[in-house]
Design a protein around this motif. Structure first.
Motif, PDB file in Angstrom:
ATOM      1  N   SER A  22       0.850  -1.352   0.064  1.00  0.00           N
ATOM      2  CA  SER A  22       0.021   0.040  -0.036  1.00  0.00           C
ATOM      3  C   SER A  22       0.758   1.153  -0.098  1.00  0.00           C
ATOM      4  O   SER A  22       0.349   2.352  -0.377  1.00  0.00           O
ATOM      5  N   ARG A  23       2.110   1.038   0.418  1.00  0.00           N
ATOM      6  CA  ARG A  23       3.072   2.325   0.589  1.00  0.00           C
ATOM      7  C   ARG A  23       3.727   2.380  -0.812  1.00  0.00           C
ATOM      8  O   ARG A  23       4.505   3.407  -1.009  1.00  0.00           O
ATOM      9  N   TRP A  24       3.496   1.501  -1.911  1.00  0.00           N
ATOM     10  CA  TRP A  24       4.102   1.679  -3.204  1.00  0.00           C
ATOM     11  C   TRP A  24       3.450   2.604  -4.055  1.00  0.00           C
ATOM     12  O   TRP A  24       1.930   2.648  -4.062  1.00  0.00           O
ATOM     13  N   PRO A  25       3.864   3.595  -4.953  1.00  0.00           N
ATOM     14  CA  PRO A  25       3.086   4.630  -5.642  1.00  0.00           C
ATOM     15  C   PRO A  25       2.530   3.801  -6.622  1.00  0.00           C
ATOM     16  O   PRO A  25       2.863   2.717  -7.245  1.00  0.00           O
ATOM     17  N   GLY A  26       1.338   4.224  -6.831  1.00  0.00           N
ATOM     18  CA  GLY A  26       0.407   3.629  -7.938  1.00  0.00           C
ATOM     19  C   GLY A  26      -0.149   2.300  -7.672  1.00  0.00           C
ATOM     20  O   GLY A  26      -0.951   1.797  -8.402  1.00  0.00           O
ATOM     21  N   LEU A  27      -0.273   2.041  -6.595  1.00  0.00           N
ATOM     22  CA  LEU A  27      -0.667   0.488  -6.171  1.00  0.00           C
ATOM     23  C   LEU A  27      -1.935   0.826  -5.120  1.00  0.00           C
ATOM     24  O   LEU A  27      -1.806   1.706  -4.088  1.00  0.00           O
ATOM     25  N   GLU A  28      -3.173   0.158  -5.295  1.00  0.00           N
ATOM     26  CA  GLU A  28      -4.115   0.178  -4.383  1.00  0.00           C
ATOM     27  C   GLU A  28      -4.211  -1.325  -3.901  1.00  0.00           C
ATOM     28  O   GLU A  28      -4.117  -2.189  -4.737  1.00  0.00           O
ATOM     29  N   THR A  29      -4.239  -1.516  -2.562  1.00  0.00           N
ATOM     30  CA  THR A  29      -4.246  -2.868  -2.146  1.00  0.00           C
ATOM     31  C   THR A  29      -5.381  -3.194  -1.155  1.00  0.00           C
ATOM     32  O   THR A  29      -5.706  -2.611  -0.515  1.00  0.00           O
ATOM     33  N   ALA A  30      -5.702  -4.734  -0.951  1.00  0.00           N
ATOM     34  CA  ALA A  30      -6.663  -5.063  -0.075  1.00  0.00           C
ATOM     35  C   ALA A  30      -6.518  -6.741   0.240  1.00  0.00           C
ATOM     36  O   ALA A  30      -5.255  -7.233  -0.721  1.00  0.00           O
ATOM     37  N   SER A  31      -6.751  -7.172   1.444  1.00  0.00           N
ATOM     38  CA  SER A  31      -6.459  -8.690   1.448  1.00  0.00           C
ATOM     39  C   SER A  31      -7.747  -9.425   2.019  1.00  0.00           C
ATOM     40  O   SER A  31      -8.618  -8.583   2.395  1.00  0.00           O
ATOM     41  N   ALA A  32      -7.476 -10.645   1.960  1.00  0.00           N
ATOM     42  CA  ALA A  32      -8.682 -11.336   2.052  1.00  0.00           C
ATOM     43  C   ALA A  32      -8.242 -12.846   2.356  1.00  0.00           C
ATOM     44  O   ALA A  32      -7.193 -13.352   1.883  1.00  0.00           O
ATOM     45  N   GLY A  33      -8.730 -13.611   2.770  1.00  0.00           N
ATOM     46  CA  GLY A  33      -8.684 -15.234   2.895  1.00  0.00           C
ATOM     47  C   GLY A  33      -9.809 -16.069   2.370  1.00  0.00           C
ATOM     48  O   GLY A  33     -11.051 -15.663   2.500  1.00  0.00           O
ATOM     49  N   VAL A  34      -9.351 -17.322   2.196  1.00  0.00           N
ATOM     50  CA  VAL A  34     -10.207 -18.217   1.562  1.00  0.00           C
ATOM     51  C   VAL A  34     -11.130 -19.218   2.532  1.00  0.00           C
ATOM     52  O   VAL A  34     -11.532 -19.899   2.175  1.00  0.00           O
ATOM     53  N   SER A  35     -10.326 -19.336   3.688  1.00  0.00           N
ATOM     54  CA  SER A  35     -10.870 -20.183   4.691  1.00  0.00           C
ATOM     55  C   SER A  35     -12.140 -19.383   5.389  1.00  0.00           C
ATOM     56  O   SER A  35     -12.458 -18.491   5.180  1.00  0.00           O
ATOM     57  N   ALA A  59      -2.768 -24.026  -3.072  1.00  0.00           N
ATOM     58  CA  ALA A  59      -3.919 -24.460  -2.579  1.00  0.00           C
ATOM     59  C   ALA A  59      -5.149 -23.303  -2.615  1.00  0.00           C
ATOM     60  O   ALA A  59      -6.559 -23.332  -2.590  1.00  0.00           O
ATOM     61  N   HIS A  60      -4.627 -22.002  -2.310  1.00  0.00           N
ATOM     62  CA  HIS A  60      -5.399 -20.814  -2.316  1.00  0.00           C
ATOM     63  C   HIS A  60      -6.083 -20.549  -3.658  1.00  0.00           C
ATOM     64  O   HIS A  60      -7.156 -20.280  -3.853  1.00  0.00           O
ATOM     65  N   ARG A  61      -5.337 -20.624  -4.918  1.00  0.00           N
ATOM     66  CA  ARG A  61      -5.968 -20.532  -6.183  1.00  0.00           C
ATOM     67  C   ARG A  61      -6.859 -21.665  -6.380  1.00  0.00           C
ATOM     68  O   ARG A  61      -8.034 -21.294  -7.074  1.00  0.00           O
ATOM     69  N   ARG A  62      -6.639 -22.768  -5.972  1.00  0.00           N
ATOM     70  CA  ARG A  62      -7.782 -24.021  -6.241  1.00  0.00           C
ATOM     71  C   ARG A  62      -8.975 -23.665  -5.561  1.00  0.00           C
ATOM     72  O   ARG A  62     -10.207 -23.749  -6.003  1.00  0.00           O
ATOM     73  N   LYS A  63      -8.763 -23.076  -4.137  1.00  0.00           N
ATOM     74  CA  LYS A  63     -10.050 -22.813  -3.559  1.00  0.00           C
ATOM     75  C   LYS A  63     -10.776 -21.561  -3.949  1.00  0.00           C
ATOM     76  O   LYS A  63     -12.114 -21.549  -4.217  1.00  0.00           O
ATOM     77  N   LEU A  64     -10.165 -20.491  -4.638  1.00  0.00           N
ATOM     78  CA  LEU A  64     -10.757 -19.626  -5.221  1.00  0.00           C
ATOM     79  C   LEU A  64     -11.384 -19.945  -6.484  1.00  0.00           C
ATOM     80  O   LEU A  64     -12.653 -19.544  -6.921  1.00  0.00           O
ATOM     81  N   MET A  65     -10.650 -20.822  -7.385  1.00  0.00           N
ATOM     82  CA  MET A  65     -11.273 -21.313  -8.702  1.00  0.00           C
ATOM     83  C   MET A  65     -12.618 -22.274  -8.267  1.00  0.00           C
ATOM     84  O   MET A  65     -13.579 -22.138  -9.030  1.00  0.00           O
ATOM     85  N   ARG A  66     -12.547 -23.131  -7.191  1.00  0.00           N
ATOM     86  CA  ARG A  66     -13.679 -23.847  -6.958  1.00  0.00           C
ATOM     87  C   ARG A  66     -14.972 -22.994  -6.431  1.00  0.00           C
ATOM     88  O   ARG A  66     -16.017 -23.270  -6.912  1.00  0.00           O
TER      89      ARG A  66
END
Length: 119
Positions: A22-35, A59-66
Protein backbone atom coordinates in the motif's frame (compact mmCIF):
# COMPACT_ATOMS: atom_id res chain seq x y z
CA UNK A 1 -3.12 -0.85 -10.18
CA UNK A 2 -5.47 -2.68 -7.77
CA UNK A 3 -4.05 -5.80 -6.13
CA UNK A 4 -5.90 -8.28 -3.93
CA UNK A 5 -3.64 -10.42 -1.73
CA UNK A 6 -5.16 -13.75 -0.70
CA UNK A 7 -4.09 -16.31 1.89
CA UNK A 8 -5.91 -18.72 4.17
CA UNK A 9 -7.26 -16.80 7.15
CA UNK A 10 -6.04 -13.30 6.22
CA UNK A 11 -4.11 -12.90 9.45
CA UNK A 12 -0.43 -12.79 8.50
CA UNK A 13 0.70 -13.16 4.88
CA UNK A 14 -1.96 -11.28 2.92
CA UNK A 15 -2.43 -8.46 5.49
CA UNK A 16 1.35 -8.02 5.56
CA UNK A 17 1.42 -7.80 1.76
CA UNK A 18 -1.50 -5.37 1.79
CA UNK A 19 0.29 -3.08 4.23
CA UNK A 20 3.72 -3.30 2.57
CA UNK A 21 2.52 -2.69 -0.96
CA UNK A 22 0.00 0.00 0.00
CA UNK A 23 3.05 2.26 0.44
CA UNK A 24 4.18 1.70 -3.15
CA UNK A 25 3.20 4.50 -5.55
CA UNK A 26 0.46 3.64 -8.01
CA UNK A 27 -0.84 0.61 -6.10
CA UNK A 28 -4.13 0.12 -4.27
CA UNK A 29 -4.18 -2.97 -2.09
CA UNK A 30 -6.59 -5.18 -0.20
CA UNK A 31 -6.36 -8.57 1.47
CA UNK A 32 -8.73 -11.44 2.15
CA UNK A 33 -8.73 -15.12 3.01
CA UNK A 34 -10.20 -18.25 1.47
CA UNK A 35 -10.83 -20.11 4.74
CA UNK A 36 -14.24 -20.17 6.36
CA UNK A 37 -12.77 -18.58 9.50
CA UNK A 38 -10.85 -15.82 7.67
CA UNK A 39 -10.78 -12.42 9.33
CA UNK A 40 -11.78 -10.92 5.95
CA UNK A 41 -13.32 -13.64 3.73
CA UNK A 42 -12.90 -13.33 -0.04
CA UNK A 43 -16.09 -12.13 -1.71
CA UNK A 44 -17.06 -11.56 -5.32
CA UNK A 45 -16.69 -7.79 -4.83
CA UNK A 46 -13.01 -8.25 -3.94
CA UNK A 47 -12.42 -10.18 -7.15
CA UNK A 48 -14.31 -7.69 -9.32
CA UNK A 49 -12.27 -4.82 -7.83
CA UNK A 50 -8.84 -6.41 -8.32
CA UNK A 51 -6.75 -6.09 -11.46
CA UNK A 52 -4.35 -8.72 -10.11
CA UNK A 53 -5.11 -11.41 -7.54
CA UNK A 54 -2.04 -12.58 -5.67
CA UNK A 55 -2.35 -15.87 -3.81
CA UNK A 56 0.23 -17.04 -1.32
CA UNK A 57 0.14 -20.70 -2.39
CA UNK A 58 -1.46 -23.00 -4.97
CA UNK A 59 -4.10 -24.26 -2.54
CA UNK A 60 -5.51 -20.74 -2.34
CA UNK A 61 -5.78 -20.58 -6.13
CA UNK A 62 -7.65 -23.91 -6.16
CA UNK A 63 -10.09 -22.72 -3.48
CA UNK A 64 -10.74 -19.49 -5.38
CA UNK A 65 -11.36 -21.42 -8.60
CA UNK A 66 -13.76 -23.84 -6.87
CA UNK A 67 -15.72 -21.07 -5.21
CA UNK A 68 -15.64 -18.33 -7.86
CA UNK A 69 -14.64 -20.17 -11.07
CA UNK A 70 -16.80 -18.42 -13.67
CA UNK A 71 -16.07 -14.94 -12.32
CA UNK A 72 -12.32 -15.61 -12.50
CA UNK A 73 -12.24 -16.46 -16.20
CA UNK A 74 -10.45 -13.25 -17.13
CA UNK A 75 -8.63 -12.65 -13.86
CA UNK A 76 -4.88 -12.46 -13.62
CA UNK A 77 -3.87 -14.70 -10.71
CA UNK A 78 -0.28 -14.80 -9.51
CA UNK A 79 1.05 -17.32 -6.98
CA UNK A 80 3.96 -16.26 -4.75
CA UNK A 81 4.54 -19.69 -3.14
CA UNK A 82 4.93 -18.22 0.35
CA UNK A 83 4.46 -20.81 3.10
CA UNK A 84 2.44 -20.08 6.22
CA UNK A 85 5.54 -19.89 8.43
CA UNK A 86 5.54 -16.20 9.31
CA UNK A 87 3.95 -13.74 11.70
CA UNK A 88 2.29 -10.50 10.61
CA UNK A 89 4.92 -7.97 9.40
CA UNK A 90 7.81 -10.32 10.20
CA UNK A 91 10.87 -8.81 8.44
CA UNK A 92 11.71 -12.05 6.63
CA UNK A 93 8.15 -12.22 5.28
CA UNK A 94 8.30 -8.59 4.12
CA UNK A 95 11.57 -9.24 2.27
CA UNK A 96 10.23 -12.41 0.68
CA UNK A 97 7.04 -10.70 -0.49
CA UNK A 98 8.96 -7.78 -1.99
CA UNK A 99 11.39 -10.08 -3.79
CA UNK A 100 8.69 -12.31 -5.26
CA UNK A 101 6.38 -9.47 -6.22
CA UNK A 102 9.07 -7.94 -8.43
CA UNK A 103 8.15 -10.57 -11.04
CA UNK A 104 4.80 -8.97 -11.81
CA UNK A 105 4.71 -5.39 -10.51
CA UNK A 106 5.70 -2.58 -12.89
CA UNK A 107 9.12 -1.21 -11.98
CA UNK A 108 7.68 2.32 -11.76
CA UNK A 109 5.62 1.23 -8.75
CA UNK A 110 8.62 0.41 -6.60
CA UNK A 111 9.43 2.97 -3.92
CA UNK A 112 13.13 3.06 -4.87
CA UNK A 113 12.22 3.79 -8.50
CA UNK A 114 9.82 6.56 -7.49
CA UNK A 115 12.51 8.19 -5.32
CA UNK A 116 15.04 8.07 -8.18
CA UNK A 117 12.61 9.62 -10.65
CA UNK A 118 12.02 12.57 -8.29
CA UNK A 119 15.76 13.20 -7.84
Amino acid sequence: MRILFVCGRARARSPTAEQVFSRWPGLETASAGVSDDADEPVEADHLAWAEIIVVMDRAHRRKLMRRFGPSLRHARIVCLDVRDDYAFMEPELVSLLEARASRFLPSGCRPDQAARSKA
